[in-house]
Design an enzyme around this catalytic site. Structure first.
Site, mmCIF file in Angstrom:
data_model
loop_
_atom_site.group_PDB
_atom_site.id
_atom_site.type_symbol
_atom_site.label_atom_id
_atom_site.label_comp_id
_atom_site.label_asym_id
_atom_site.label_seq_id
_atom_site.Cartn_x
_atom_site.Cartn_y
_atom_site.Cartn_z
ATOM 1 N N ASP A 427 0.865 -1.175 0.000
ATOM 2 C CA ASP A 427 0.000 0.000 0.000
ATOM 3 C C ASP A 427 0.903 1.227 0.000
ATOM 4 O OD1 ASP A 427 -3.091 0.620 0.900
ATOM 5 O OD2 ASP A 427 -1.664 2.166 1.512
ATOM 6 N N LEU A 428 0.628 2.153 -0.944
ATOM 7 C CA LEU A 428 1.497 3.324 -1.039
ATOM 8 C C LEU A 428 1.297 4.230 0.176
ATOM 9 C CD1 LEU A 428 1.181 4.240 -4.807
ATOM 10 C CD2 LEU A 428 2.573 2.504 -3.699
ATOM 11 N N ASP A 470 -4.527 2.629 -4.112
ATOM 12 C CA ASP A 470 -3.059 2.601 -4.113
ATOM 13 C C ASP A 470 -2.559 1.285 -3.533
ATOM 14 O OD1 ASP A 470 -3.913 3.033 -1.586
ATOM 15 O OD2 ASP A 470 -2.529 4.666 -1.121
#
Ligand code: C2E
Ligand code: CA
Ligand code: CA
Length: 812
Positions: A427-428, A470
């Site tokens: 996950d960004l 994301d």
């Protein structure tokens, strides 16, 4: 022959002979014309036309004979026997009709021969019966040679007249038939007349059954006129019928031609290729589309080709030579199946850049029609739609549903081969900030860049997908743990340093959670959940970007979920309590105020510290309600204190993102009657860093209301001078960790000294937290610290207003 000519010249009236010949010609023309109608008439109309033609022929021939007879003048003819004369007419009528009907029906040489015998024979018989009906004072002697010749003259021409009249097409053949018929009648008559010689004798005549030559000529002319009348009327009717027939034939032809043209047009403009084969298996018809489809030259394909020949020529243009036999074999096999009704499904053949569906249908006449459908585009768009359904439109990576499918397949392989399957969920971090500060287009570019980088580090057999937003996931089948570690390192390497994209450079970080089959989960859902848990753990730990799943994580996640559920409505149920910790001035040790510190008295778990439940409340959004409650309670409490004492309330980063926070604060101040000057809001540096512009905007609004703002836990986060510079804080709170270990660690003392110097130079008062001992106080005093807070001066306790009234805290 000469005697025949003498007979014509010497014994006949030439004008009547000419008239007879004229009647005969007109009769013959009339009969031919009527005979021609049988070529198109059917059924009773046909018989009608034939009968009329027979009647015209019979009457005409009879009239011709008797006009000629009237012109014959042996010099002593007295009359004509009525019976013989009528009989001769009946004979020629019946034989003519019968001859025409038979010849038309049989329409063959024997038929024409019978017809000729009947017609010619009837004609000769009529002649001699008519002759015998002559009443005169003489006996007739017959010359058998001439009689026979006359009969032959009468019969022979009809062998040609009948086929030409009945089945000839042109005017020429009609004229020949009419001429031959006239010849037959004329030759018979004059040869027959030459055959007789008259021997005068006495004879008795009965006037009852005798017609005088005068009467006879009247009847003959009436008959001739009738004949011509019938012939003319019939000719007129037949002419009209023929015109109508020709017109309808022309219209029919035009219609057929039009249909043909339309059919051609339809065939040539068909989307499909088409080939029509006859019952003998030969190609009858094909369209241009078929020729184009297989890139054939016009000479490649010709009528009469078999399906095998045609398929060979066509496929040779599309497929490599070594596949030719097999492909042609398949076409023939499918054709056979279609012709036998075993299959109705199209046979789909794929070539490099061409996919065709061939369908053959048997026809009632034993042939078949094969259609060729170019389904290349259809297949391509089906593939595109399928790709769209299973891939993310932005990055082109597999989407969640495709990822699920890939995972299930990989799990099946692993279960079968004994390999292990590693799943990395990533996950960004701070992607929202990129989106907010640089716009969605830049956010999209960042995602595309991440996808490209992830694809770039994968090796054969490894996969990556975008699960949404994301969030990405990558998988690997492996045997040894170091293979998984190498894979995770490669994935993590995508988030080191600066990434360059079309929208500029990005610093993109990500949190990675790793789980593997079989140890961390048996199925897809469990594996992904556990990788998620590990990823959230990595997200929570600032220093840790990669986290491998461990058994205890399940437990802690469940615990967090339970806390989140219990926290809902805790304030309403009276489970939340605020303790107050005193803040004193170092110079005179008088009380400056109190910091409000929240406690949760859980009915089962007992006292839960804010460090445990505030982050969960922040995650679930419950912090908004809790924060507002704390603020209201603290202000209400502070309103009861002496005027100079302030209350410090902690604000979470999430609360600072609340656009209407200043209004909420103002409302509470009005509601509780506390002066804004007596309220201090404590915020940490991290709360500002997230969305600095918005945070500063809200802080300014709060400050403009007269509320003080303190920066909490200073020294632990970024400790950026920029933060201090960007906003005129009213107080700096040195984090307790520095004070606590200031005795042992000179670095801690140095930091305390530096922060105090900073405060002095910015003219911002500094408060030191966590003051527990006298030595702490000495140090802080020596360095010129303004205020202190810590266990030495007082632990967090129940509300001072209650203590004043002698109530003491039972929780701390
Ligand atoms: P904080 O804002 O840094 O609060 C000071 C913490 O230090 C308090 O812990 C307090 O009990 C503790 N403390 C005070 N003096 C000493 C000392 O001499 N030695 C040691 N070791 N500790 C001392 P507490 O109450 O457990 O609060 C923890 C954190 O929870 C707070 O840190 C604050 O960040 C947060 N918090 C507490 N109440 C609230 C609240 O109402 N709203 C929000 N958003 N956060 C709160
Ligand atoms: Ca605080
Ligand atoms: Ca603090």
């Amino acid at each position: 022959m000469l005697s025949i000519l003498h007979c014509i010249r010497d014994q006949h009236d030439s004008s009547l002979v000419c008239l007879a010949a004229l009647v005969c010609v007109l009769t013959a023309l009339g009969m031919v014309r009527l005979c021609r109608q049988v070529q198109w008439a059917r059924g009773s109309a046909r018989t009608g036309w034939l009968t009329t033609a027979g009647v015209v022929a019979g009457l005409g021939i009879w009239a011709t004979h008797f006009i000629a007879m009237l012109g014959y003048d042996p010099g002593f003819v007295i009359g004509y026997d009525l019976v013989g004369t009528v009989t001769s007419l009946a004979i020629v009528l019946v034989t003519s009709i019968a001859a025409l009907v038979i010849a038309a029906r049989l329409r063959s040489r024997p038929g024409y021969a019978i017809g000729a015998l009947l017609m010619g024979g009837g004609l000769a018989t009529m002649h001699y019966v008519g002759m015998a009906a002559l009443e005169m004072p003489a006996l007739i002697r017959w010359n058998p040679g001439y009689v026979l010749t006359s009969a032959i003259f009468a019969v022979a021409p009809f062998a040609l007249v009948l086929p030409l009249a009945l089945h000839g097409k042109s005017m020429g053949t009609g004229a020949v038939a009419a001429t031959l018929m006239t010849l037959a009648v004329v030759l018979l008559h004059f040869t027959g007349m030459t055959a007789i010689s008259l021997v005068p004798s006495r004879a008795e005549f009965s006037s009852d059954t005798m017609m005088s030559p005068r009467e006879m000529s009247l009847w003959v002319f009436v008959t001739a006129a009738c004949t011509l009348g019938i012939a003319a009327t019939a000719a007129m009717i037949s002419r009209r019928a023929e015109i109508a027939r020709r017109t309808s034939e022309r219209l029919n032809n035009e219609r057929l031609e039009l249909i043909g043209r339309r059919l051609d047009m339809a065939l040539e403009n068909m989307h499909q290729g088409l080939c029509l084969f006859g019952a003998d298996g030969g190609l009858i018809l094909w369209n241009q589309r078929f020729v184009e489809m297989y890139g054939l030259a016009p000479q490649d394909i010709r009528s009469g080709m078999t399906m095998a020949e045609m398929a060979r020529v066509a496929i040779a243009n599309r497929a490599p030579a070594d596949e030719l036999d097999q492909r042609v074999g398949r076409v023939l096999h499918n054709l056979e199946a279609a012709r036998n009704g075993r299959t109705h499904a199209p046979d789909v053949s794929e070539y490099d850049d061409f996919i065709v569906a061939v369908r053959s249908r048997p026809l009632p006449d034993g042939g078949w029609v094969s259609t060729f459908d170019d389904i290349t585009e259809q297949r391509k768009s089906e593939a595109r739609i399928q790709h769209l359904a299973l891939h993310d439109g932005l990055t082109g990576l597999p989407n969640r549903s495709k990822f699920n499918d890939l995972m299930d397949r990989a799990l099946a392989i692993a279960a079968h081969s004994g390999e292990r399957l590693g799943v990395v969920v990533l996950d960004l971090d701070g992607f929202k900030e990129i989106n907010d500060s640089r716009g969605h287009a830049a956010g999209d570019e960042a995602l595309k860049t991440v996808a490209t980088m992830l694809r770039g580090v994968l090796l054969e057999g490894e996969g990556v997908a975008r699960l949404g937003g994301d969030e990405f996931a990558a998988t690997i089948l492996f045997n040894e743990t170091h293979e998984l570690a190498d894979f995770v390192d490669r994935v993590a390497s995508c988030f080191e340093g600066t990434a360059t994209s079309a929208a500029g450079d990005f610093v993109i970080k990500a949190s990675l959670g790793v789980a593997s089959y079989p140890e961390d989960g048996q199925d897809r859902e469990q594996l992904c959940n556990n990788a998620d848990l590990a990823m959230y753990r990595a997200k929570d730990n600032l220093g840790e970007r990669i986290c491998y799943y461990e058994k205890g994580m399940d437990e802690s996640a469940r615990h967090r979920r339970q806390i989140a559920a219990d926290l809902r409505g805790a304030a309403g149920r009276g489970e939340l309590v605020i303790l107050y910790q005193v803040q004193r001035s170092l110079k005179d040790e008088c009380i400056n105020g109190y910091e409000a510190l929240l406690r949760w008295q859980h009915p089962v778990r007992g006292l839960v510290t804010p460090c445990e439940f505030i982050p969960i409340a922040e995650e679930t959004g419950e912090i908004f309600a809790i924060g507002e409650w704390v603020l209201r309670e603290a202000c209400r409490e502070a309103a009861l204190w002496p005027e100079h004492q302030m209350v410090a309330v902690n604000l979470s980063a999430v609360q600072l993102g609340q656009p209407n926070l200043p209004e909420i604060v103002a409302g509470i101040l009005v509601e509780t009657g506390l002066s804004p000057r007596r309220l201090e809001l404590e915020i940490t540096e991290t709360a500002i860093i997230g969305d600095k512009a918005r945070a500063l905007h809200i802080l300014r609004k709060l400050k403009s209301m007269g509320v003080s703002i303190a920066i909490d836990d200073f020294g632990t986060g970024y400790s950026s001078l920029d933060t201090l510079n960007s906003f005129p804080f009213d107080k700096i709170k040195i984090d307790k960790s520095f004070v606590t270990c200031s005795d042992e660690r000179p670095q801690a003392r140095a930091i305390i000294r530096a922060v105090l110097a900073l405060g002095r130079s910015l003219d911002v008062p500094v408060l030191a937290e966590g003051v527990e001992t006298r030595s702490h106080v000495d140090l802080l005093q020596a360095e010129g610290c303004d205020q202190v807070q810590g266990f030495l001066f007082g632990r967090p306790q129940s509300a001072p207003s209650l203590a004043d009234r002698g109530v003491t805290a039972d929780i701390a």
